[in-house]
Design an enzyme around this catalytic site. Structure first.
Site, mmCIF file in Angstrom:
data_model
loop_
_atom_site.group_PDB
_atom_site.id
_atom_site.type_symbol
_atom_site.label_atom_id
_atom_site.label_comp_id
_atom_site.label_asym_id
_atom_site.label_seq_id
_atom_site.Cartn_x
_atom_site.Cartn_y
_atom_site.Cartn_z
ATOM 1 N N HIS A 36 11.967 38.273 17.274
ATOM 2 C CA HIS A 36 12.859 37.525 16.615
ATOM 3 C C HIS A 36 13.833 38.239 15.462
ATOM 4 C CE1 HIS A 36 11.032 34.205 18.834
ATOM 5 N NE2 HIS A 36 12.358 33.553 18.572
ATOM 6 N N LYS A 103 2.786 26.737 19.195
ATOM 7 C CA LYS A 103 1.872 25.762 18.495
ATOM 8 C C LYS A 103 2.304 25.787 16.857
ATOM 9 C CE LYS A 103 -1.531 29.143 16.911
ATOM 10 N NZ LYS A 103 -1.989 28.734 15.605
#
Lengths: 193, 295
Positions: A36, A103
């Site tokens: 990212h 998650k």
């Protein structure tokens, strides 16, 4: 249980609601912290066909390389998503990504982004590495393995019946926000007693 | 003088790593099974526990990691007098690199400045090995794998904490622990197990907290005040309703283990080491004959 086949349209993703249980099949890509950061600094064109109308999986797998050079996933559960909060909304909008799988859920900025660009957050079960690796039926390619290392590389994978739950949808719904609001109340009571 | 065959011990250590990564200890599995039974029929929580238990079994049968984040490898090694620590460290390193080759461990050691992954799970401070000498005539290796998700929600408070109204006593300790677990939500792969360190300095407080996680789920704290507090916290924290993975439910925490250390008059630290449900720890005892037993 809703079956999602990738690539998937914005319209189909907007039909999903918080709490829906899904099984995902098709091509997606893993990307986590270093990936990212790299995207945010470079916005590479080569990721466009990989990500458009597909999904990003927040995962740093254990992989095995076979003698013919091919790879398979040995353990591949989700990693904590909130670390990508600074980047994710912009990444999803730029590359037309329809979902991120991870998650722990994500924050307000991502939730807003999901509504704007048409996406959902899919929660996989943390620690389900052995089972979820079975859902990864093929490793098609890996990008930037040398630069980022095994856990952080972009793994282009094909999944079959990968189970997840919609915990943030494109209509502002967030299970994480709802659970936190309730537990805040209980915590306040316990602490003040 | 305690002697051992280096090649054999390296293989025995490799087996310890394989067990830790792929075979969740019995006391932990039983605790998860009991938690599943306690959740409502048809609830998301019960279904999550079902998937977790299936994954535990699959990992054991196929000898693959329960979780892909094979964590910081934390060793606590007890040695008889005269056993060299450098040799044992080298053997642990050798077994670690081989465990990566065999896909029991993920290459998990990243240079903090360059971002370069060492590729074999060995680096500065990785694995973490702590030695203590003891009077027994055998060596004990305790190993715990602690992943990054749960380590990231682990935290430390200093008392008093004005915002929480937490003073310098056990009641204040209770309050900051409730706050920590509420802040953690499902992020550390709930339901978690808490290792708590009360007192010490910044670093020994955390070490005390982590050491508590080597205790069995079912044991009772020898200090009766701490034993009472552990039970109270376990009951109260499960009122939070965070549930497995933060999906909601009756099980937010599976266990609380507390330990203390003397502190300076000026300091009162409370460290909370949050361990995920994939609570991977095993131990190995090596006797003078070179035989090992695993637990």
């Amino acid at each position: 249980m809703i079956n999602l086949q990738l690539p998937i349209s914005e319209a189909a993703i907007r039909e999903l609601k918080m709490g829906d249980e899904v099984l995902i099949s098709g091509l997606m890509v893993t990307a986590r912290d270093a990936a990212h950061k790299y995207i945010h600094e470079n916005w590479p064109d080569w990721l466009k066909p990989v990500m458009e109308d597909s999904m990003i999986y927040h995962c740093g797998p254990v992989v095995k390389q076979h003698e013919d050079g091919s790879w398979s996933f040995v353990a591949a559960g989700p990693t904590t998503s909130i670390r990508e909060e600074p980047y994710e909304a912009a990444v999803m909008e730029y590359y037309k990504v329809r979902a991120v799988i991870g998650k722990g859920g994500m924050g307000a900025k991502t939730l807003e982004g999901l509504a704007k660009s048409g996406g959902v957050y899919l929660h996989a079960i943390g620690g389900l590495a052995a089972s979820l690796a079975k859902s990864v039926v093929k490793v098609h390619d890996v990008y930037m393995l040398d630069e980022l290392g095994v856990p952080e590389a972009f793994w282009h994978i094909e999944v079959k019946d990968f189970p997840a739950v919609v915990t943030m949808d494109s209509h502002g719904g967030s299970l994480h926000k709802a659970i936190k609001a309730k537990s805040d109340e209980v915590a306040k009571k316990l602490i003040s007693e | 003088m305690f002697q051992y065959d280096e090649k054999v011990l390296k293989d025995q250590l490799l087996e310890l790593i394989r067990l830790a990564a792929t075979d969740l200890p019995k006391d932990v599995v039983e605790s998860i099974q009991a938690a599943q039974q306690n959740e409502d029929e048809d609830s998301a929580a019960r279904s999550v526990f079902g998937m977790i238990l299936k994954n535990i079994e699959l990992a054991r049968v196929e000898s693959t990691p329960i979780c892909q984040d094979t964590g910081t490898n934390i060793y606590l090694v007890h040695i008889p007098e005269g056993v060299g620590m450098r040799k044992l460290t080298a053997l642990i390193h050798e077994a670690t690199a081989e465990a990566v080759d065999k896909s029991y461990l993920r290459p998990n050691a990243v240079d903090s400045l360059t971002g370069k992954n060492s590729g074999n799970n060995i680096g500065e401070g990785q694995p973490f090995i702590h030695f203590e000498e003891w009077d027994n005539d055998y060596i004990e290796f305790k190993l715990m794998l602690k992943g990054g998700g749960c380590e990231n929600v682990s935290t430390q408070y200093k008392l008093p904490d004005v915002g929480l109204g937490a003073g310098r006593d056990l009641d204040g300790v209770y309050k900051v622990i409730v706050d920590a677990v509420n802040q953690a939500q499902g992020l550390g792969c709930a339901p978690g197990i808490l290792g708590i360190g009360v007192g010490g300095d910044r670093s020994t407080s955390h070490l005390t907290a982590k050491s508590q996680l080597f205790r069995k789920m079912t044991d009772t704290n020898p200090n009766s005040d701490l034993a009472k507090m552990e039970s109270k916290l376990l009951a109260d924290l499960n009122e939070l309703g965070v549930g497995p993975m933060g999906f909601g439910g009756k099980t937010t925490i599976l266990g609380v283990k507390m330990g203390t250390m003397h502190r300076l008059p000026a300091s009162f630290f409370v460290s909370i080491s949050y361990m995920c449900w994939a609570y991977r720890r095993h131990s190995m005892i090596l006797n003078v004959k070179g035989e090992v037993t695993y637990d």
